[in-house]
Design an enzyme around this catalytic site. Structure first.
Site, PDB file in Angstrom:
ATOM      1  N   GLU A  92      28.621  28.778   8.230  1.00 25.85           N
ATOM      2  CA  GLU A  92      29.843  29.576   8.159  1.00 25.85           C
ATOM      3  C   GLU A  92      30.724  29.284   9.375  1.00 25.85           C
ATOM      4  O   GLU A  92      30.246  29.283  10.510  1.00 25.85           O
ATOM      5  CB  GLU A  92      29.431  31.049   8.112  1.00 25.85           C
ATOM      6  CG  GLU A  92      30.575  32.025   7.928  1.00 25.85           C
ATOM      7  CD  GLU A  92      30.061  33.460   7.699  1.00 25.85           C
ATOM      8  OE1 GLU A  92      28.926  33.632   7.210  1.00 25.85           O
ATOM      9  OE2 GLU A  92      30.804  34.391   8.023  1.00 25.85           O
TER      10      GLU A  92
ATOM     11  N   HIS B 147      23.965  43.476  18.835  1.00 25.55           N
ATOM     12  CA  HIS B 147      24.250  42.471  17.802  1.00 25.55           C
ATOM     13  C   HIS B 147      25.096  41.381  18.458  1.00 25.55           C
ATOM     14  O   HIS B 147      26.261  41.605  18.781  1.00 25.55           O
ATOM     15  CB  HIS B 147      25.008  43.175  16.671  1.00 25.55           C
ATOM     16  CG  HIS B 147      25.009  42.423  15.380  1.00 25.55           C
ATOM     17  ND1 HIS B 147      23.866  42.227  14.634  1.00 25.55           N
ATOM     18  CD2 HIS B 147      26.017  41.817  14.701  1.00 25.55           C
ATOM     19  CE1 HIS B 147      24.166  41.538  13.553  1.00 25.55           C
ATOM     20  NE2 HIS B 147      25.463  41.271  13.569  1.00 25.55           N
TER      21      HIS B 147
ATOM     22  N   ASP C 135      35.360  31.638   6.859  1.00 29.89           N
ATOM     23  CA  ASP C 135      35.408  33.075   7.142  1.00 29.89           C
ATOM     24  C   ASP C 135      36.692  33.397   7.916  1.00 29.89           C
ATOM     25  O   ASP C 135      37.706  33.771   7.318  1.00 29.89           O
ATOM     26  CB  ASP C 135      34.147  33.509   7.898  1.00 29.89           C
ATOM     27  CG  ASP C 135      34.147  35.007   8.184  1.00 29.89           C
ATOM     28  OD1 ASP C 135      34.988  35.718   7.610  1.00 29.89           O
ATOM     29  OD2 ASP C 135      33.303  35.484   8.981  1.00 29.89           O
TER      30      ASP C 135
ATOM     31  N   LYS D 279      23.280  34.205  13.798  1.00 33.66           N
ATOM     32  CA  LYS D 279      24.494  34.056  14.593  1.00 33.66           C
ATOM     33  C   LYS D 279      24.220  33.047  15.694  1.00 33.66           C
ATOM     34  O   LYS D 279      23.298  33.245  16.495  1.00 33.66           O
ATOM     35  CB  LYS D 279      24.855  35.408  15.206  1.00 33.66           C
ATOM     36  CG  LYS D 279      25.410  36.381  14.191  1.00 33.66           C
ATOM     37  CD  LYS D 279      26.767  35.918  13.737  1.00 33.66           C
ATOM     38  CE  LYS D 279      27.514  37.004  12.997  1.00 33.66           C
ATOM     39  NZ  LYS D 279      28.794  36.519  12.491  1.00 33.66           N
TER      40      LYS D 279
ATOM     41  N   GLU E 257      26.759  40.126   2.308  1.00 36.46           N
ATOM     42  CA  GLU E 257      26.144  40.557   3.574  1.00 36.46           C
ATOM     43  C   GLU E 257      26.558  42.009   3.832  1.00 36.46           C
ATOM     44  O   GLU E 257      26.911  42.370   4.952  1.00 36.46           O
ATOM     45  CB  GLU E 257      26.577  39.628   4.716  1.00 36.46           C
ATOM     46  CG  GLU E 257      28.086  39.512   4.874  1.00 36.46           C
ATOM     47  CD  GLU E 257      28.530  38.600   5.997  1.00 36.46           C
ATOM     48  OE1 GLU E 257      27.727  37.824   6.518  1.00 36.46           O
ATOM     49  OE2 GLU E 257      29.731  38.681   6.350  1.00 36.46           O
TER      50      GLU E 257
ATOM     51  N   LYS F  16      21.165  35.460   7.818  1.00 37.11           N
ATOM     52  CA  LYS F  16      22.236  34.700   8.471  1.00 37.11           C
ATOM     53  C   LYS F  16      21.978  34.798   9.966  1.00 37.11           C
ATOM     54  O   LYS F  16      21.792  35.900  10.499  1.00 37.11           O
ATOM     55  CB  LYS F  16      23.567  35.328   8.060  1.00 37.11           C
ATOM     56  CG  LYS F  16      24.749  34.966   8.914  1.00 37.11           C
ATOM     57  CD  LYS F  16      26.030  35.305   8.177  1.00 37.11           C
ATOM     58  CE  LYS F  16      27.050  35.967   9.075  1.00 37.11           C
ATOM     59  NZ  LYS F  16      28.339  36.201   8.414  1.00 37.11           N
TER      60      LYS F  16
ATOM     61  N   ASP G 238      26.042  31.345  11.097  1.00 33.63           N
ATOM     62  CA  ASP G 238      27.457  31.625  11.324  1.00 33.63           C
ATOM     63  C   ASP G 238      27.780  31.232  12.764  1.00 33.63           C
ATOM     64  O   ASP G 238      27.221  31.816  13.700  1.00 33.63           O
ATOM     65  CB  ASP G 238      27.746  33.112  11.086  1.00 33.63           C
ATOM     66  CG  ASP G 238      29.233  33.427  11.092  1.00 33.63           C
ATOM     67  OD1 ASP G 238      30.038  32.515  11.394  1.00 33.63           O
ATOM     68  OD2 ASP G 238      29.596  34.582  10.790  1.00 33.63           O
TER      69      ASP G 238
ATOM     70  N   LYS H 119      36.484  39.051   2.440  1.00 35.76           N
ATOM     71  CA  LYS H 119      36.501  40.282   3.236  1.00 35.76           C
ATOM     72  C   LYS H 119      37.768  41.071   2.892  1.00 35.76           C
ATOM     73  O   LYS H 119      38.876  40.519   2.976  1.00 35.76           O
ATOM     74  CB  LYS H 119      36.472  39.956   4.729  1.00 35.76           C
ATOM     75  CG  LYS H 119      35.166  39.309   5.175  1.00 35.76           C
ATOM     76  CD  LYS H 119      35.104  39.105   6.672  1.00 35.76           C
ATOM     77  CE  LYS H 119      33.741  38.585   7.079  1.00 35.76           C
ATOM     78  NZ  LYS H 119      33.653  38.266   8.512  1.00 35.76           N
TER      79      LYS H 119
END
Ligand code: MUC
Ligand code: MG
Length: 370
Positions: A221, A19, A246, A166, A324, A164, A195, A270
């Protein structure tokens, strides 16, 4: 109702694929779990998982465990488990920072208290308004064809229709071309967001966001550094595409500053970054009072942090950008006796007492770091 045991565990769980974020590539996720047992036998669980050691936040799995074991657990053992806000206030007076660790402890105490009362955690957090939440998937393989294939698979499975991407590792132009290729490959009912994880400076952000906005991207983001609120405010004013905060949101004080400066259109809520469920609720309330939209964010937590966030998000009247909360789906191992249910593009919010989940003790023992 005295607290007898406060235990902190680290579980190392491989990811289903690498990831890639702007600052780190995650191959294994280290789940940090807290278990609190009281003399009535009730066991509460909380989670304090972060991303990539110290590359995302200022607490690492090891520091979280050490600080809970050495400094926070002794403040809890022997105390009345039912006095959750008093216990958290006492910890707040003795422990600076350590938002992730505090989140895990508060979650475990609230899970236990909700079990004691026989109600889902969401009822303790103000009352549930939704039984299921829209859930995004993050495309972060770094490869355009692979990301498109992965998105198509998620659509076919009816698991996700919000994606989303990255970005932030490559040249702005290259990243934008990648995102717009994914956008073009999917139909208009699908939402595509990005993001940047703070990777751009303001001038790169101006170029990148203009191209993303023109290409039909729904949200950007954390395009620039978390501390640059004035820059975030300029970007929020300048562009119509939603700018999401974020990393800039490390608790209610940041939420207030962002709202006052008009530095975001959306807050990624979060629970760990906020410092716990109660603080995250304050962040969300600040957004709602300021006309800022809500999104249920993740630190790629496992089932416990994911369920806890879902219980909180279920109490919000509007959750325009969805969530998410896919963390458990990124992991190769299931740690619950009954997995969280993802169906028809939604995560079902558990409805049993407390978090409403059961841990598979054999799995936990097998994954536990020695
Ligand atoms: C982040 O910055 O939002 C959430 C989803 C994901 O893929 O990474 C995380 C962290
Ligand atoms: Mg983010």
């Amino acid at each position: 109702m005295k607290i007898n045991i406060v235990e902190t565990l680290i579980l190392d769980v491989p990811a289903v694929r690498p990831h890639r974020l702007a600052m780190v590539t995650l191959n294994v996720q280290s789940l940090v779990l807290v278990r609190i047992v009281s003399e009535d036998g009730i066991e509460g669980w909380g989670e304090a998982t972060t991303i990539g050691g110290l590359s995302y936040g200022e607490e690492s799995p090891e520091s979280i465990k050490a600080n809970i074991d050495r400094w926070m657990a002794p403040l809890l053992v022997g105390q009345d488990a039912r006095r959750v806000s008093l216990l958290m206030a006492q910890i707040g007076r003795s422990v600076q920072g350590n938002r992730f660790a505090k989140c895990a402890i508060e979650t475990a105490l609230l899970d236990a208290q909700a079990q004691r009362l026989g109600i889902p955690l969401s009822e303790l957090l103000g009352g549930r308004q939704h039984d299921a939440l829209p859930v995004a998937w993050t495309l972060a393989s770094g490869d355009t064809a692979q990301d498109i294939a992965e998105a198509q698979k998620m659509l076919d499975l009816r698991r996700h229709r919000i994606f989303k991407l990255k970005i932030g590792r490559r040249e702005v132009q290259e990243d934008v071309a990648h995102v717009l290729a994914v956008r073009r490959a999917l139909d208009d009912t699908v939402s595509v967001r990005v993001d940047v994880n703070q990777a751009w400076d303001e001038r790169q952000a101006e170029r990148g966001i203009a191209a993303l906005e023109a290409g039909g991207i729904d949200a950007v983001e954390q395009p620039i550094a978390a501390h640059n609120l004035a820059g975030l405010a300029r970007l929020t004013r300048r562009f119509s595409v939603a700018i999401m905060a974020d990393e800039a949101l490390k608790g209610p004080q940041d939420a207030l500053a962002l709202a006052v400066q008009g530095a975001a259109d959306v807050f990624s809520i979060k629970i760990t970054q906020s410092g716990g469920l109660t603080a995250a609720r304050q962040v969300a309330e600040m957004a709602q009072l300021s006309g800022i939209a809500l999104y249920g964010g993740t630190m790629l937590e496992g089932a416990i942090g994911t369920a806890a966030t879902a219980h909180l998000c279920a109490t919000f009247s509007d959750l325009h950008f969805g969530t998410e909360l896919f963390g458990p789906l990124l992991l190769t191992e299931e740690i619950l006796t009954g997995p969280l249910v993802y169906r028809d593009f939604m995560l079902q919010v558990p409805d049993g007492p407390g978090l409403g989940i059961g841990l598979d003790q054999d799995k936990v023992a097998a994954l536990r770091r020695r």
